[in-house]
Design a protein around this motif. Structure first.
Motif, PDB file in Angstrom:
ATOM      1  N   GLU A   1       0.985  -1.287  -0.128  1.00 22.13           N
ATOM      2  CA  GLU A   1       0.154   0.091  -0.134  1.00 22.13           C
ATOM      3  C   GLU A   1       0.829   1.140  -0.005  1.00 22.13           C
ATOM      4  N   ARG A   2       0.609   2.287  -1.004  1.00 22.36           N
ATOM      5  CA  ARG A   2       1.339   3.450  -1.099  1.00 22.36           C
ATOM      6  C   ARG A   2       0.653   4.551  -0.072  1.00 22.36           C
ATOM      7  N   LEU A   3       1.398   4.643   0.877  1.00 18.52           N
ATOM      8  CA  LEU A   3       0.852   5.669   1.800  1.00 18.52           C
ATOM      9  C   LEU A   3       1.090   7.144   1.648  1.00 18.52           C
ATOM     10  N   ALA A   4       2.368   7.592   0.876  1.00 21.47           N
ATOM     11  CA  ALA A   4       2.599   8.915   0.668  1.00 21.47           C
ATOM     12  C   ALA A   4       3.689   9.186  -0.340  1.00 21.47           C
ATOM     13  N   THR A   5       3.817  10.286  -0.949  1.00 22.17           N
ATOM     14  CA  THR A   5       4.784  10.512  -1.746  1.00 22.17           C
ATOM     15  C   THR A   5       5.535  11.825  -1.452  1.00 22.17           C
ATOM     16  N   TYR A   6       6.891  11.797  -1.071  1.00 22.84           N
ATOM     17  CA  TYR A   6       7.570  12.901  -0.689  1.00 22.84           C
ATOM     18  C   TYR A   6       8.259  13.522  -1.928  1.00 22.84           C
ATOM     19  N   ASP A   7       8.467  14.783  -1.888  1.00 16.95           N
ATOM     20  CA  ASP A   7       8.916  15.416  -2.862  1.00 16.95           C
ATOM     21  C   ASP A   7      10.029  16.650  -2.559  1.00 16.95           C
ATOM     22  N   LEU A   8      11.242  16.454  -2.740  1.00 22.98           N
ATOM     23  CA  LEU A   8      12.244  17.451  -2.430  1.00 22.98           C
ATOM     24  C   LEU A   8      12.438  18.703  -3.567  1.00 22.98           C
ATOM     25  N   ASN A   9      11.623  18.653  -4.846  1.00 26.43           N
ATOM     26  CA  ASN A   9      11.843  19.428  -5.598  1.00 26.43           C
ATOM     27  C   ASN A   9      10.970  20.807  -5.396  1.00 26.43           C
ATOM     28  N   GLU A  10      11.633  22.009  -5.428  1.00 26.08           N
ATOM     29  CA  GLU A  10      10.926  23.266  -5.088  1.00 26.08           C
ATOM     30  C   GLU A  10      10.484  23.903  -6.310  1.00 26.08           C
ATOM     31  N   SER A  11      11.050  23.405  -7.362  1.00 27.94           N
ATOM     32  CA  SER A  11      10.157  23.923  -8.623  1.00 27.94           C
ATOM     33  C   SER A  11       9.108  23.013  -9.119  1.00 27.94           C
ATOM     34  N   ALA A  12       8.329  23.520 -10.022  1.00 24.48           N
ATOM     35  CA  ALA A  12       6.963  22.963 -10.511  1.00 24.48           C
ATOM     36  C   ALA A  12       7.378  21.652 -11.351  1.00 24.48           C
ATOM     37  N   PRO A  13       6.743  20.519 -11.316  1.00 26.08           N
ATOM     38  CA  PRO A  13       6.982  19.612 -12.183  1.00 26.08           C
ATOM     39  C   PRO A  13       7.111  19.735 -13.721  1.00 26.08           C
ATOM     40  N   HIS A  14       6.587  20.714 -14.173  1.00 29.35           N
ATOM     41  CA  HIS A  14       6.613  21.081 -15.812  1.00 29.35           C
ATOM     42  C   HIS A  14       7.918  21.561 -16.090  1.00 29.35           C
ATOM     43  N   SER A  15       8.702  22.276 -15.115  1.00 26.49           N
ATOM     44  CA  SER A  15      10.134  23.160 -15.473  1.00 26.49           C
ATOM     45  C   SER A  15      11.359  22.145 -15.611  1.00 26.49           C
ATOM     46  N   LYS A  16      12.270  22.803 -15.926  1.00 27.02           N
ATOM     47  CA  LYS A  16      13.464  22.116 -16.547  1.00 27.02           C
ATOM     48  C   LYS A  16      14.332  21.880 -15.239  1.00 27.02           C
ATOM     49  N   GLN A  17      14.178  22.641 -14.194  1.00 22.89           N
ATOM     50  CA  GLN A  17      14.780  22.253 -12.811  1.00 22.89           C
ATOM     51  C   GLN A  17      14.278  21.138 -12.109  1.00 22.89           C
ATOM     52  N   TYR A  18      13.116  20.684 -12.321  1.00 21.61           N
ATOM     53  CA  TYR A  18      12.417  19.518 -11.798  1.00 21.61           C
ATOM     54  C   TYR A  18      13.126  18.194 -12.135  1.00 21.61           C
ATOM     55  N   LYS A  19      13.486  17.585 -10.704  1.00 20.82           N
ATOM     56  CA  LYS A  19      14.285  16.171 -10.956  1.00 20.82           C
ATOM     57  C   LYS A  19      13.391  15.044 -10.404  1.00 20.82           C
ATOM     58  N   ASP A  20      13.184  13.939 -11.241  1.00 18.78           N
ATOM     59  CA  ASP A  20      12.451  12.962 -10.635  1.00 18.78           C
ATOM     60  C   ASP A  20      13.153  12.074  -9.681  1.00 18.78           C
ATOM     61  N   ARG A  21      14.421  12.195  -9.735  1.00 21.01           N
ATOM     62  CA  ARG A  21      15.174  11.422  -8.785  1.00 21.01           C
ATOM     63  C   ARG A  21      14.749  11.975  -7.138  1.00 21.01           C
ATOM     64  N   LEU A  22      14.190  13.216  -7.149  1.00 25.40           N
ATOM     65  CA  LEU A  22      13.992  13.855  -5.852  1.00 25.40           C
ATOM     66  C   LEU A  22      12.577  13.276  -5.352  1.00 25.40           C
ATOM     67  N   ILE A  23      11.950  12.575  -6.029  1.00 22.12           N
ATOM     68  CA  ILE A  23      10.675  11.827  -5.696  1.00 22.12           C
ATOM     69  C   ILE A  23      10.847  10.728  -4.699  1.00 22.12           C
ATOM     70  N   THR A  24      10.259  10.655  -3.709  1.00 25.49           N
ATOM     71  CA  THR A  24      10.316   9.332  -2.757  1.00 25.49           C
ATOM     72  C   THR A  24       8.898   8.975  -2.458  1.00 25.49           C
ATOM     73  N   LYS A  25       8.641   7.756  -2.893  1.00 24.87           N
ATOM     74  CA  LYS A  25       7.514   6.996  -2.330  1.00 24.87           C
ATOM     75  C   LYS A  25       7.645   6.263  -1.281  1.00 24.87           C
ATOM     76  N   TYR A  26       6.437   6.100  -0.471  1.00 24.66           N
ATOM     77  CA  TYR A  26       6.454   5.559   0.943  1.00 24.66           C
ATOM     78  C   TYR A  26       5.305   4.528   1.108  1.00 24.66           C
ATOM     79  N   TYR A  27       5.957   3.152   1.038  1.00 26.11           N
ATOM     80  CA  TYR A  27       5.016   2.048   0.927  1.00 26.11           C
ATOM     81  C   TYR A  27       4.756   1.342   2.508  1.00 26.11           C
ATOM     82  N   TYR A  28       3.587   0.632   2.632  1.00 28.92           N
ATOM     83  CA  TYR A  28       3.447   0.005   3.722  1.00 28.92           C
ATOM     84  C   TYR A  28       3.130  -1.550   3.345  1.00 28.92           C
ATOM     85  N   LEU A  29       4.317  -2.423   3.656  1.00 30.47           N
ATOM     86  CA  LEU A  29       4.204  -3.880   3.189  1.00 30.47           C
ATOM     87  C   LEU A  29       3.942  -4.739   4.627  1.00 30.47           C
TER      88      LEU A  29
END
Length: 541
Positions: free
Chosen positions: A510-538
């Motif tokens: 079960e995915r409980l949350a998604t954390y995102d360290l990007n301060e820029s918007a998802p559509h901007s060039k500065q946005y980095k997918d690697r700064l997204i972290t998904k939090y799961y419960y197993l």
């Protein structure tokens, strides 16, 4: 102000660095390279891993430990969660670099004013500041090497050997090696030695063979002991990391030989003066000290050539080139201060008007452009914006006024003040652009931290923000080696559908949350997918 510079140049220069950088030291997000350094420093303090260095509990021998030790000592003073404390040593190293660049200039030129010009150019060269955030080890290794170079210069110029200079040179070469291996030896010291030989000649060298050998031996001992210690304490891991790191020199991020030929643009504000300062036929009859100018020019060019030989290339590797380049630019600026009022040839005056006029225009226009384009975002930090706008507008106007009057000394000082003002008053405005998607992992409750794991790696910045080590779950024969628990939590950047299918045979996910360290918007060039972290419960089925 000019009198203060003449009387206390080093204190004033250090104060400029402090005022420019310290107030907003926590404003910019921690970068990937900083995070690696900070995590290792944190684990030195928490786990006593001062020699067998670790990152997230696993061996981290890619970088030698001296910068991380200094970061850890600062962390002990300010707390391991203090970004200010963790970044402070790098800023102090800018001061060290500035002080010994000044001392070297003054030794060569015997002119405090000219040396002050050189040093102000150095500390306002963009990448000298930027490297402290992008790759903090670099400022340590090159600052230590600059100290060594100062003492080596005195040693080579002296008729008699002063062993104090030999010991200090060896000590700081060793510190440089203990900061980032032989990098600065190759890209800063070796070009210096070549340039010195061509410009000043090595005199009485036979009488100095013993001190030179002593310097090399001591430097290798001081800089190399940690490598030998790791080699014997953890030979398997050390060999694997060494093989990977050396392999990168020839196979990773390979660029053509000419990749660095635009190196002068790394100086930021000084790009045009930097280019002109490299034009030897033009400046050779205009500089006040031709031999010293040849020396800084050769030092700069040798550094670029030696860097170009290495197949692996990154723009940040050019940072040490900015050190001799700043000294080289100083000759051109000093010439303009002396002669600009009498210059009539447009080929000489137009580049000056263009360079400083452009800086003035940026200062005058930027407040209006920012407000019209980003009024909504800036409304959350309106007072700071008004303060920034007034200061850069006034400075821009003053630069333009003094340029028209041909007061290049004043224009130069105002330009350095403009650079400092952008950092001091402009950096806080970046927080106005933080988007709603920003959700730091520090918000995650640590009540279940004994049951929290990582799958498929996550960004080092995430581990730094979390504040503690997080055990890694590895694959063995294509299957995750999951902990023997009925339920646990997992952090992941990405988990493939194939892996989810395999895990779901044994566990419900079960995915409980998604954390995102990007301060820029998802559509901007500065946005980095690697700064997204998904939090799961197993939970075991």
């Amino acid at each position: 102000m000019a009198k203060l510079f003449k009387k206390y140049p080093l204190i004033i220069i250090c104060l400029i660095v402090a005022i420019m950088l310290l107030p907003n030291l926590e404003t910019i997000q921690v970068t990937i390279m900083e995070a690696r350094n900070f995590i290792t420093a944190r684990e030195m303090i928490q786990d006593n891993n001062w020699l067998l260095t670790t990152m997230n509990g696993e061996a981290r021998y890619e970088k030698p430990p001296l910068p991380t030790w200094l970061t850890a000592f600062s962390g002990l003073l300010f707390g391991v969660k203090s970004v200010f404390g963790m970044r402070l040593p790098a800023i102090l190293m800018i001061m060290v670099l500035a002080v010994f660049s000044f001392k070297l200039s003054e030794t060569i030129l015997q002119n405090k004013t000219h040396s002050t010009i050189n040093t102000l150019i150095l500390i306002t060269s963009f990448y000298i500041i930027g490297i402290t955030i992008e790759a903090p080890w670099d400022i340590f290794t090159h600052a230590f090497m600059m100290v060594a170079i100062y003492y080596l210069f005195i040693f080579f110029k002296s008729k008699n050997t002063n062993w104090k200079h030999v010991i200090f040179a060896a000590l700081f070469i060793g510190c440089s090696i203990l900061s980032k291996g032989p990098v600065s030896f190759y890209v800063l010291l070796l070009p210096f030695l070549l340039a010195y030989g061509f410009s000043f000649k090595y005199k009485n060298i036979k009488t100095k063979i013993l001190p030179i050998v002593t310097t090399l031996v001591l430097a290798i001992v001081i800089g190399g002991w940690w490598y030998f210690y790791i080699r014997f304490e953890d030979p398997t891991t050390f060999a694997a990391i060494t093989s990977k790191e050396t392999g990168n020199w020839t196979s990773y991020n390979v660029r053509p030989f000419y990749y660095y030929w635009s190196f002068f643009t790394q100086s930021g504000l000084w790009t045009i003066p930097a280019f002109i300062s490299l034009l030897y036929p033009y400046l050779k009859t205009r500089v006040i000290n031709l031999k010293a100018y040849k020396f800084t020019l050769l030092w700069t060019l040798f550094a670029v050539v030696l860097l170009s030989i290495i197949p692996e290339k990154k723009s940040r590797y050019l940072m040490p080139v900015l050190i001799p380049l700043a000294l080289n630019i100083g000759f051109y600026i000093e010439y303009l201060i002396r002669k600009f009022k009498t210059l009539e040839d447009k080929r000489e005056t137009v580049p000056v008007y263009f360079n400083f006029g452009l800086i003035a225009l940026v200062g005058i226009v930027t407040p209006f452009l920012l407000y019209f384009k980003f009024a909504d975002q800036l409304s959350t930090n309106l007072f700071q914006f008004i303060l920034f706008a007034i200061i850069v507008f006034v400075l821009g106007l003053m630069i333009l006024t003094q340029l028209i009057k041909k007061e290049i000394r004043t224009v130069f000082l105002l330009t350095t003040a403009f650079f400092a003002a952008v950092f001091l008053f402009g950096l806080p405005l970046t927080k106005s652009f933080t988007t709603d998607n920003f959700k730091p992992i520090s918000e995650l409750s640590k009540q279940n931290n004994n049951s929290l794991y990582i799958i498929n790696n996550i960004a080092p910045e995430v581990i730094w923000h979390y504040g503690e080590k997080i055990p890694q779950i590895y694959k063995k024969n294509g299957i995750f080696n999951l902990p023997a628990k009925n339920e646990f939590m997992v952090l992941a950047n990405k988990i493939s559908q194939k892996d989810i299918y395999k895990i779901s045979k044994t566990y419900s996910i079960e995915r409980l949350a998604t954390y995102d360290l990007n301060e820029s918007a998802p559509h901007s060039k500065q946005y980095k997918d690697r700064l997204i972290t998904k939090y799961y419960y197993l939970k075991k089925k």
